[in-house]
Write a protein that holds these residues in place. Structure first.
Motif, short mmCIF file in Angstrom:
data_model
loop_
_atom_site.label_atom_id
_atom_site.label_comp_id
_atom_site.label_asym_id
_atom_site.label_seq_id
_atom_site.Cartn_x
_atom_site.Cartn_y
_atom_site.Cartn_z
N VAL A 26 70.04 44.37 45.52
CA VAL A 26 70.24 43.58 44.57
C VAL A 26 68.75 43.05 44.00
CG1 VAL A 26 71.88 42.77 45.64
CG2 VAL A 26 69.42 41.81 46.55
N SER A 77 68.07 37.46 41.12
CA SER A 77 68.96 36.34 40.43
C SER A 77 68.54 35.12 40.33
CB SER A 77 70.20 37.26 40.29
OG SER A 77 71.09 36.01 39.68
N SER A 94 72.50 32.43 43.48
CA SER A 94 73.12 33.03 44.96
C SER A 94 74.14 34.61 45.17
CB SER A 94 73.77 32.72 46.01
OG SER A 94 74.90 32.07 45.08
N GLN A 95 73.52 35.17 45.90
CA GLN A 95 74.64 36.55 45.48
C GLN A 95 75.02 36.92 46.90
OE1 GLN A 95 72.61 39.85 43.25
NE2 GLN A 95 71.06 38.89 43.64
N THR A 96 75.70 37.90 46.95
CA THR A 96 75.87 38.72 48.51
C THR A 96 75.73 40.78 48.35
OG1 THR A 96 77.47 37.32 49.31
CG2 THR A 96 77.51 38.81 50.32
N SER A 97 75.13 40.72 49.20
CA SER A 97 74.86 42.05 49.15
C SER A 97 76.03 42.66 50.94
CB SER A 97 73.67 43.29 49.61
OG SER A 97 73.32 43.85 49.45
N SER A 128 69.66 32.06 45.21
CA SER A 128 69.10 32.42 44.57
C SER A 128 67.26 32.40 44.15
CB SER A 128 69.11 30.86 43.31
OG SER A 128 68.84 29.73 44.28
#
Length: 280
Positions: free
Chosen positions: A135, A138, A141-144, A264
């Motif tokens: 990833v 960013s 927030s994000q999900t791997s 984030s």
């Protein structure tokens, strides 16, 4: 001079037994073999019939085998020898085939046969793995995801009825830092309990997970756990639970997925975590 023929029914009436009993005695060698007429029916000469009736009464219906041997010139009927040997072989085989069966020999020596229990263990699993794609930093927030954790082979060879549970634990993500205690520095949480605002969270997705018996046994009583995430109250996540009396043998478990929530603005770095699968 007329020589009367005695049929089975004639002799049976005199000794109060069925015709089938007389035939069985003949097959066992207790009495002479009957002659056959043109129709194939058994019959005995008068002298033979009288001898049979006398023999039955003298040996108490062939219960006294010593008397039978005496009347046969000291030899017991050969048929009984074969039957005795056959029964003896069956008894020996039954004692050898029944695990743990105790038997007593002539000297009253107790002899045991023992089958040692095997182990409950994980035979094969991946030693390392990577999430599907890196990833990028960013501000949201994000999900791997790690799609298909890898195949796991387990075995229950204990020979009992205890059942088993396969579950998973993990650790916070960290990077190598030789100046930090233990040579590593924690950078990302796996259970959303961090106090530095950098709260990560790992989840186990069981939706596509599958289990298969290597021997083709039913897995109906081996229950898959539900999808769940690590948190302050969840430190262990069950993958599969085998009920008591079920789960013996070898099984392959496949297609479990992992997801890691990344908050984030994370720090750009390579992170590792340790995932532990426990079979108990």
């Amino acid at each position: 001079m007329f020589n009367r023929k005695y049929r089975l029914i004639d002799i049976a009436r005199q000794i109060d037994r069925d015709k089938s009993t007389i035939i069985r005695w003949e097959e066992m060698g207790f009495i002479p073999k009957a002659s056959r007429d043109s129709r194939g029916w058994r019959y005995y000469a008068e002298s033979e019939a009288k001898k049979i009736v006398a023999l039955v009464k003298e040996t108490n219906y062939f219960r006294d085998l010593d008397k039978v041997a005496e009347l046969n010139g000291g030899t017991r009927p050969q048929r009984m020898v074969y039957i005795g040997v056959f029964i003896g072989v069956l008894l020996i085989l039954s004692q050898l085939l029944v695990t743990g069966l105790r038997y007593t020999r002539a000297a009253d020596e107790e002899v045991y046969a023992t089958v040692s229990a095997g182990n409950l263990q994980i035979l094969n699993s991946s030693s390392s793995g990577s999430f599907d794609a890196a990833v990028t930093v960013s501000f949201t927030s994000q999900t791997s995801a790690l799609t298909n954790f890898g195949a796991i082979q387990l075995e229950d060879a204990r020979g009992g009825v205890a059942g088993w549970t396969l579950n998973m634990t993990a650790t916070d993500w960290n990077q190598v830092n030789n100046s930090a205690p233990g040579g590593r520095h924690n950078q990302l949480d796996y259970n959303a309990t961090g106090s530095d605002g950098n709260l990560g969270k790992m989840c186990v997705i069981t939706t596509t997970g599958a289990i298969r018996s290597q021997a083709g046994q039913s897995t109906a009583s081996i229950t898959k756990g539900g999808s769940d995430c690590f948190s302050a109250g969840v430190s262990t996540i069950d993958w599969y639970i085998a009920a008591g009396t079920f789960g013996n043998g070898q099984y392959w478990i496949t297609d479990f997925d992992l997801e890691q929530f990344i908050p984030s603005n994370p720090t750009a770095q390579n992170l590792t975590t340790t995932i532990t699968l426990t079979l108990s």
